[in-house]
Design a protein around this motif. Structure first.
Motif, short mmCIF file in Angstrom:
data_model
loop_
_atom_site.label_atom_id
_atom_site.label_comp_id
_atom_site.label_asym_id
_atom_site.label_seq_id
_atom_site.Cartn_x
_atom_site.Cartn_y
_atom_site.Cartn_z
N SER A 1 29.24 20.26 -14.43
CA SER A 1 30.19 21.32 -14.60
C SER A 1 28.61 22.21 -13.43
O SER A 1 28.97 23.47 -12.60
N GLU B 1 30.61 25.38 -25.41
CA GLU B 1 31.33 26.25 -25.17
C GLU B 1 30.57 27.34 -26.44
O GLU B 1 30.37 29.13 -25.92
N THR B 2 30.82 26.98 -27.64
CA THR B 2 29.97 27.34 -28.56
C THR B 2 28.28 27.97 -28.33
O THR B 2 28.20 29.77 -28.78
N GLY C 1 27.02 29.15 -25.51
CA GLY C 1 27.44 30.17 -24.48
C GLY C 1 27.35 29.52 -22.99
O GLY C 1 27.05 29.83 -21.61
N ASP C 2 27.49 28.43 -22.70
CA ASP C 2 27.63 27.20 -21.69
C ASP C 2 28.87 27.63 -20.84
O ASP C 2 29.74 27.20 -20.77
N GLU C 3 29.25 28.69 -20.00
CA GLU C 3 30.57 28.39 -19.56
C GLU C 3 31.05 28.46 -18.48
O GLU C 3 32.08 28.27 -18.46
N LYS C 4 30.24 27.25 -17.77
CA LYS C 4 30.46 26.18 -16.62
C LYS C 4 30.44 24.77 -17.29
O LYS C 4 32.16 24.41 -17.39
N SER D 1 32.63 25.03 -20.76
CA SER D 1 33.18 25.31 -20.70
C SER D 1 34.65 25.48 -19.88
O SER D 1 35.34 25.49 -20.69
N ASN D 2 34.58 25.96 -18.54
CA ASN D 2 35.47 25.41 -18.00
C ASN D 2 35.79 24.22 -17.27
O ASN D 2 36.47 23.91 -15.90
#
Length: 346
Positions: free
Chosen positions: A106, A317-318, A320-323, A325-326
């Motif tokens: 990521s 993702e839970t 808070g790691d947006e990168k 999670s995508n």
């Protein structure tokens, strides 16, 4: 994840990757495609582990890897560091915890997983141990305490934070649990010397500590997540593109070695490992090998299962790691080179 070591690792990789593109040119020149059945690279650089035998090493010793030869360039105690060396061209492959691999991909690391190499089952797992007389009984008791593990930002940290979250700790309370990176061979002694309050011990090192007595298991990764593979071996995307036959042979050989270890009597595997360590002459102690119990790998031949990455992607993702999670699952791993992939399908 906010492990300091992982943040430093990503920063180092971002700079190093700029110069890594041509790292295999000299190796390509020495390849012998016509003479060796189309295999592009006949030597693979890698890092090993002190007093242990990796599955690629076992594959070479069993004759599965020929004509490819392994070139040992040193030892590592950290998955993130191991795949850093591969991503920056200092080695040709490396292995790490799947959650750490997601984080690095990521962040832009051009790597892809090709085969699983460790996991957890009822025989082989990582336990979190305290001294027998320790007052620590639950997650809440870890507030203000020190936990020793092989590296930050990898398997041990992810599992610990899952335990703390399930135990009802808030983010602020979790920050009060201090993580200490220690060489695996020193972790047990640090616990017994009261330098840390909890020691993460896995496999051989765990069983040796239990034999000595005086320690008590607080929890384990197997208790939290059940049987599954947790770490994979990676190559760079460029290496896979330029050396598909080499990667195919490597994965096939390693997969066969995993199945050999899975199906042989434990005593046969241990004896083979002891012989390998003796032959390679690295002046290391192989006495821990007697504690080997299982491959701990879920998929046949190290076949990677989607859930073994998805569970950690969702965890990130839970958190808070947006990168992370995508990241797309198809960008994380491939089973295309594994001869057991169809047999492992459920």
């Amino acid at each position: 994840m906010r492990g300091r070591a992982l943040h430093v690792l990503i920063a180092v990789m971002s700079a190093a990757l700029l110069t890594a593109g041509c790292s295999h040119d000299s190796k390509a020149a020495s390849a012998s495609s016509d003479k060796e059945g189309g295999i592009e690279t006949l030597e693979l650089r890698y890092q090993g582990s002190t007093g242990a035998v990796t599955y690629p090493e076992l594959a070479e010793d069993l004759g599965y890897l020929a004509p490819i030869k392994l070139k040992w360039i040193g030892n590592t105690t950290s998955g993130p560091q191991d795949i850093q060396t591969a991503a920056t061209g200092q080695s040709d492959f490396g292995g790490a915890f799947n959650g750490a691999i997601i984080k690095l991909i990521s962040a832009g690391a051009p790597i892809k997983s090709v085969i699983s190499y460790y996991g957890m089952d009822e025989l082989s797992y990582s336990g979190y141990y305290v001294l027998e007389e320790s007052p620590i009984k639950s997650a809440k008791d870890l507030i203000g305490k020190k936990v020793g593990m092989n590296t930050l930002g990898a398997h041990a940290e992810f599992v610990l934070k899952e335990y703390l979250q399930r135990g009802g700790l808030t983010e602020e309370e979790i920050k009060q649990v201090t993580l200490v990176a220690l060489p695996p061979v020193n972790t047990e002694q640090s616990l017994r010397a009261n330098q840390i309050d909890v020691a993460v011990l896995g496999g051989i090192l765990r069983d040796r500590a239990l034999d000595r007595g005086g320690v008590r298991q607080l929890f384990s990764d197997y208790e939290l997540f059940g049987a599954q593979s947790a770490g994979t071996i990676v190559f760079t995307n460029q290496f896979i593109k330029e050396n598909p036959n080499t990667v195919n042979k490597f994965v096939e050989a390693t997969a066969k070695a995993i199945e050999w270890a899975r199906t042989q009597p434990k005593e046969t595997v241990i004896k083979r490992y002891e012989e390998i360590i003796k032959k390679r002459g690295r002046q290391e102690d192989g006495s821990n090998l007697k504690y080997w119990k299982s491959t701990s790998i879920a998929g046949k031949g190290g076949t990677i299962r989607e859930e073994e990455f998805e569970i950690w992607r969702k965890w990130l993702e839970t958190s808070g790691d947006e990168k992370a999670s995508n990241v797309k699952i198809e960008d994380l791993y491939t089973n295309e080179f594994n001869p057991f992939k169809d047999e492992d399908k459920k």
